[in-house]
Design a protein around this motif. Structure first.
Motif, PDB file in Angstrom:
ATOM      1  N   LEU A  98       0.833  -1.211   0.000  1.00  0.00           N
ATOM      2  CA  LEU A  98       0.000   0.000   0.000  1.00  0.00           C
ATOM      3  C   LEU A  98       0.866   1.258   0.000  1.00  0.00           C
ATOM      4  N   PHE A  99       1.948   1.236   0.788  1.00  0.00           N
ATOM      5  CA  PHE A  99       2.808   2.421   0.841  1.00  0.00           C
ATOM      6  C   PHE A  99       3.500   2.652  -0.497  1.00  0.00           C
ATOM      7  N   ILE A 100       3.977   1.596  -1.115  1.00  0.00           N
ATOM      8  CA  ILE A 100       4.684   1.763  -2.395  1.00  0.00           C
ATOM      9  C   ILE A 100       3.755   2.355  -3.438  1.00  0.00           C
ATOM     10  N   VAL A 101       2.507   1.889  -3.488  1.00  0.00           N
ATOM     11  CA  VAL A 101       1.532   2.453  -4.426  1.00  0.00           C
ATOM     12  C   VAL A 101       1.324   3.935  -4.127  1.00  0.00           C
ATOM     13  N   GLN A 102       1.117   4.267  -2.855  1.00  0.00           N
ATOM     14  CA  GLN A 102       0.929   5.665  -2.454  1.00  0.00           C
ATOM     15  C   GLN A 102       2.149   6.505  -2.832  1.00  0.00           C
ATOM     16  N   HIS A 103       3.336   5.983  -2.561  1.00  0.00           N
ATOM     17  CA  HIS A 103       4.581   6.703  -2.835  1.00  0.00           C
ATOM     18  C   HIS A 103       4.765   6.947  -4.333  1.00  0.00           C
ATOM     19  N   LEU A 104       4.465   5.953  -5.143  1.00  0.00           N
ATOM     20  CA  LEU A 104       4.610   6.106  -6.592  1.00  0.00           C
ATOM     21  C   LEU A 104       3.652   7.161  -7.137  1.00  0.00           C
ATOM     22  N   LEU A 105       2.429   7.153  -6.641  1.00  0.00           N
ATOM     23  CA  LEU A 105       1.450   8.144  -7.096  1.00  0.00           C
ATOM     24  C   LEU A 105       1.869   9.555  -6.694  1.00  0.00           C
ATOM     25  N   GLU A 106       2.391   9.695  -5.475  1.00  0.00           N
ATOM     26  CA  GLU A 106       2.863  11.010  -5.025  1.00  0.00           C
ATOM     27  C   GLU A 106       4.050  11.486  -5.868  1.00  0.00           C
ATOM     28  N   GLU A 107       4.991  10.578  -6.131  1.00  0.00           N
ATOM     29  CA  GLU A 107       6.167  10.927  -6.943  1.00  0.00           C
ATOM     30  C   GLU A 107       5.750  11.332  -8.352  1.00  0.00           C
ATOM     31  N   ARG A 108       4.765  10.629  -8.876  1.00  0.00           N
ATOM     32  CA  ARG A 108       4.307  10.927 -10.242  1.00  0.00           C
ATOM     33  C   ARG A 108       3.679  12.311 -10.310  1.00  0.00           C
ATOM     34  N   GLU A 109       2.926  12.669  -9.275  1.00  0.00           N
ATOM     35  CA  GLU A 109       2.306  13.997  -9.245  1.00  0.00           C
ATOM     36  C   GLU A 109       3.366  15.096  -9.155  1.00  0.00           C
ATOM     37  N   GLN A 110       4.540  14.733  -8.624  1.00  0.00           N
ATOM     38  CA  GLN A 110       5.621  15.713  -8.498  1.00  0.00           C
ATOM     39  C   GLN A 110       6.536  15.713  -9.721  1.00  0.00           C
ATOM     40  N   GLY A 111       6.155  14.932 -10.757  1.00  0.00           N
ATOM     41  CA  GLY A 111       6.876  15.008 -12.023  1.00  0.00           C
ATOM     42  C   GLY A 111       7.766  13.826 -12.359  1.00  0.00           C
ATOM     43  N   THR A 112       7.800  12.812 -11.494  1.00  0.00           N
ATOM     44  CA  THR A 112       8.616  11.630 -11.786  1.00  0.00           C
ATOM     45  C   THR A 112       7.806  10.637 -12.615  1.00  0.00           C
ATOM     46  N   SER A 113       8.255  10.348 -13.803  1.00  0.00           N
ATOM     47  CA  SER A 113       7.547   9.413 -14.671  1.00  0.00           C
ATOM     48  C   SER A 113       7.690   7.987 -14.150  1.00  0.00           C
ATOM     49  N   LEU A 114       6.663   7.176 -14.355  1.00  0.00           N
ATOM     50  CA  LEU A 114       6.750   5.763 -13.988  1.00  0.00           C
ATOM     51  C   LEU A 114       7.873   5.063 -14.760  1.00  0.00           C
ATOM     52  N   ASN A 115       8.163   5.562 -15.957  1.00  0.00           N
ATOM     53  CA  ASN A 115       9.243   4.973 -16.761  1.00  0.00           C
ATOM     54  C   ASN A 115      10.596   5.061 -16.065  1.00  0.00           C
ATOM     55  N   ASP A 116      10.719   6.013 -15.153  1.00  0.00           N
ATOM     56  CA  ASP A 116      11.991   6.224 -14.456  1.00  0.00           C
ATOM     57  C   ASP A 116      12.060   5.471 -13.135  1.00  0.00           C
ATOM     58  N   CYS A 117      11.058   4.613 -12.870  1.00  0.00           N
ATOM     59  CA  CYS A 117      10.988   3.912 -11.586  1.00  0.00           C
ATOM     60  C   CYS A 117      11.019   2.394 -11.790  1.00  0.00           C
ATOM     61  N   ALA A 118      11.631   1.712 -10.850  1.00  0.00           N
ATOM     62  CA  ALA A 118      11.667   0.247 -10.910  1.00  0.00           C
ATOM     63  C   ALA A 118      11.522  -0.339  -9.517  1.00  0.00           C
ATOM     64  N   ILE A 119      10.777  -1.446  -9.443  1.00  0.00           N
ATOM     65  CA  ILE A 119      10.661  -2.227  -8.211  1.00  0.00           C
ATOM     66  C   ILE A 119      11.514  -3.477  -8.395  1.00  0.00           C
ATOM     67  N   LEU A 120      12.473  -3.685  -7.504  1.00  0.00           N
ATOM     68  CA  LEU A 120      13.357  -4.849  -7.595  1.00  0.00           C
ATOM     69  C   LEU A 120      13.086  -5.803  -6.441  1.00  0.00           C
ATOM     70  N   PHE A 121      13.265  -7.093  -6.686  1.00  0.00           N
ATOM     71  CA  PHE A 121      13.022  -8.090  -5.642  1.00  0.00           C
ATOM     72  C   PHE A 121      13.928  -9.290  -5.856  1.00  0.00           C
ATOM     73  N   ARG A 122      14.206  -9.991  -4.758  1.00  0.00           N
ATOM     74  CA  ARG A 122      15.112 -11.141  -4.777  1.00  0.00           C
ATOM     75  C   ARG A 122      14.499 -12.333  -5.499  1.00  0.00           C
ATOM     76  N   SER A 123      13.228 -12.606  -5.231  1.00  0.00           N
ATOM     77  CA  SER A 123      12.551 -13.768  -5.814  1.00  0.00           C
ATOM     78  C   SER A 123      11.274 -13.335  -6.504  1.00  0.00           C
ATOM     79  N   ASN A 124      10.914 -14.055  -7.549  1.00  0.00           N
ATOM     80  CA  ASN A 124       9.793 -13.681  -8.398  1.00  0.00           C
ATOM     81  C   ASN A 124       8.490 -13.500  -7.617  1.00  0.00           C
ATOM     82  N   PHE A 125       8.238 -14.381  -6.620  1.00  0.00           N
ATOM     83  CA  PHE A 125       6.960 -14.338  -5.896  1.00  0.00           C
ATOM     84  C   PHE A 125       6.872 -13.163  -4.919  1.00  0.00           C
TER      85      PHE A 125
END
Length: 659
Positions: A352-379
């Protein structure tokens, strides 16, 4: 007698077409200007490794090296083609004439030239899926004869991995099982016998797999000194990219390709060696200098990607490594924000926080294209994906099935494989399964008779009059025979004929038929660049670097999307903002890695790769109070790698609910 002295020319003042001093930093320049003897370039993350290789190719050619005698080895064909293109743009068309490609494509070219030494005149290449199916066929027959029913026996995927690791690490089957699959120690002799039968099967069917390409090249270099001399004399300079990802077999091949001058340069970063599960050995890059009497070591530490705040954090983490070249990356970029480490009460809060954070960043001018979520395992991203969908945030997840591995493409290529090699029983099995009414017993009878060189399809069907779909089998084999015997047909014509035959089968067998038909068109377009089936099939098998039409031209595709990716798939990429999720000790590093120092160190390098993808902003999150079934403990502490960084190099946050 009086003498005049001819002064040695100062090559640094030579009139080059390229101003190397102007276009490179000091450490890059030193590496590029190296032109005699062995050298290793330790290029930290984001320091311009590819730039060094490209400029050195140009520099060697400007110094008079014959481009036809310069070998550049990479891990993907895309990388080698990109480097050649950039070098050609930098200098001129001479750079396009260098020998370049992957280890496997180079090995294939050598086998086509010298394969007769090992009685390899013509052969098809098994991709990893087909190799597993072949092993499964042998496994099934072996167990049936042994009546092995009293205990669990390893599946085809495990046997395939054991065999591959044995070849690439140059260790025995027994050693691999004892080290990584000790629960199958009682089955060592059975697995060894399956491997022996697998080798015989491939030889009879004129098939080789990926590992055979390297193994057979190694055999030729080791067992045929005159041929080795001929190959070595055809190469004056060797350059190798991503050497930290090489395995022992590749390392030995490289050493055997060197002549007495040892003009070999390897480039890589020990801190980014993360592929041990494929047989890669970071020791190759650590101990490379010891293979030569005088090996120069160049370190490139100026980072052009990340801010110093991010580099301070990542330097601390990686320099706690037990085995590594000590280095400290720095940047001339403007200062940025410190990395943030955030704890959440549970996984859903994290999502929930990551979704909120991404939406806030986008409103401040950061494109989703410039963002990535990384994780150790696929699941690890499953819960987050649900919340992203709810919030209508478009994303693409990477690390899935490759285009060339999709069922309909493997079907189509199987017809071509049989046309080229009528003994390819794996391809024959696949296309027979596409005929309704043809079962495994019929397929086994046909393939067994093909393997034993006794098959005549007409006679086979005559002797099995009750055989279902016999007319369809006759039509199929007659169709393939007609194409095989017509030497005037070009590849595209053959492919069009096969596509026409296969299309009704595709329509009946698969959903989403429109996009699958577009994929068949894509294959035909690729085939237009080739003159014969042999080269076409070899290239697709060796480096299937093509995307599906569905991936390229997805309907209603968003112009803007968030990237979700495993860390392994993110290597070599970068984004302005990176969010690393599930940085929870016990998950990253996983509890499975806790018992071995080498495993922990590889997890450290994986953490380093993840965090060095960030250019401007790095957010690390972890949920707490997570029960881990493997360890039996409740996990609540952030990754131990974070503790290796100075507390002043990052900021810690906790998430609280709004009142």
């Amino acid at each position: 007698m009086k003498k005049f002295v001819l002064k040695k020319q100062d090559t640094s003042k030579k009139n080059y077409l390229i101003d190397y001093k102007e276009n490179l930093n000091d450490s890059q320049y030193d590496a590029v200007m190296h032109n005699k003897g062995a050298a290793i370039v330790i290029a930290g993350a984001g320091t311009g490794k590819t730039r060094v290789i490209v400029y050195r190719v140009a520099h060697l050619i400007e110094d008079g090296v014959d481009p036809n005698k310069l070998l550049l080895l990479t891990f993907t064909r895309k990388a080698s083609e990109e480097m050649k293109r950039r070098a050609s743009n930098l200098l001129d068309g001479r750079c396009s004439r260098i020998i370049s490609g992957t280890y496997h494509s180079f090995a294939l070219s050598m086998l086509k030239k010298y394969g007769n030494l090992l009685k390899l005149d013509s052969f098809n290449i098994l991709d990893s899926g087909d190799a597993e199916d072949t092993i499964n066929l042998i496994r099934t027959n072996y167990l049936a004869n042994k009546k092995f029913k009293t205990k669990r026996f390893p599946q085809k995927s495990v046997i395939s991995k054991v065999i591959s690791m044995s070849i690439n690490k140059q260790e025995s089957i027994s050693d691999i099982i004892m080290d990584s699959y000790s629960y199958f120690v009682d089955e060592i002799s059975d697995i060894e016998e399956i491997y022996n039968q697998y080798k015989v099967f491939k030889k009879n069917a004129q098939l080789i797999d990926y590992d055979d390409l390297l193994l057979f090249l190694h055999q030729i270099l080791k067992s045929y000194p005159e041929t080795r001399k001929e190959i070595v004399n055809s190469i004056d300079y060797i350059m190798i990219d991503e050497y930290q990802d090489s395995n022992r077999l590749q390392h030995e091949i490289v050493l055997m390709l060197c002549n007495e001058k040892s003009n070999v340069m390897v480039v890589g970063d020990d801190a980014q060696s993360i592929y041990s599960f494929r047989g890669a050995e970071y020791q190759n890059i650590i101990f490379f200098p010891k293979s030569f009497s005088d090996c120069k070591i160049y370190k490139i530490e100026e980072n052009y990607r990340s801010t110093n705040q991010i580099l301070n954090f990542t330097n601390d983490v990686i320099n706690k490594s037990t085995f590594s070249y000590k280095k400290s990356l720095f940047s001339n970029k403007e200062d940025g924000e410190k990395p943030i480490v955030l704890s959440t009460k549970n996984e859903r809060e994290q999502s929930l926080f990551i979704v909120q954070h991404l939406l806030e960043e986008r409103e401040q001018g950061t494109s989703l294209n410039d963002c990535a979520i990384l994780f150790r395992s696929n699941f690890h991203s499953f819960d987050l994906e649900i919340e992203l969908n709810k919030a209508n945030i478009p994303y693409k997840k990477f690390g899935g099935l490759k285009f060339i591995e999709s069922a309909h493409i493997k079907d189509l290529l199987s017809y071509l494989k049989v046309i080229y090699n009528e003994k390819d029983v794996i391809a024959i099995s696949r296309i027979l399964k596409l005929i309704k009414g043809v079962g495994n017993s019929t397929i086994n009878k046909i393939t067994n008779e093909i393997t034993n060189n006794s098959l005549n399809i007409e006679e086979f069907i005559e002797n099995n009059k009750r055989l279902k779909s016999k007319e369809d089998i006759l039509i199929l084999f007659g169709f393939l025979k007609q194409i095989r015997e017509n030497n005037e047909l070009d590849l595209v014509t053959i492919l069009n004929k096969v596509t026409d035959y296969y299309t009704p089968i595709l329509e009946e067998s698969y959903d989403n038929e429109l996009k699958r038909k577009q994929d068949l068109q894509t294959i035909t377009q690729i085939a237009e660049r080739y003159k014969n089936i042999d080269t076409f099939l070899s290239d697709l098998s060796i480096d299937p670097a093509i995307a599906s039409v569905e991936d390229i031209e997805a309907e209603n595709d968003e112009d803007e999307f968030l990237t979700l990716t495993t860390i392994h798939s993110a290597k070599g990429l970068e984004w302005k903002k990176v969010i690393l999720i599930w940085a929870l000790d016990g998950k990253f590093p996983s509890s499975k890695s806790a018992n071995k120092t080498e495993d922990i160190e590889e997890e450290r390098r994986l953490f380093y790769v993840a965090t060095t993808r960030a250019k401007d902003s790095l957010l690390i999150t972890y949920p707490t109070n997570i029960y881990d079934r493997e360890s039996g403990y409740v996990l609540s502490k952030h990754s131990r790698f974070i503790d290796d960084a100075d507390e002043d190099s990052y900021e810690t946050y906790t998430l609280i609910e709004e009142e």
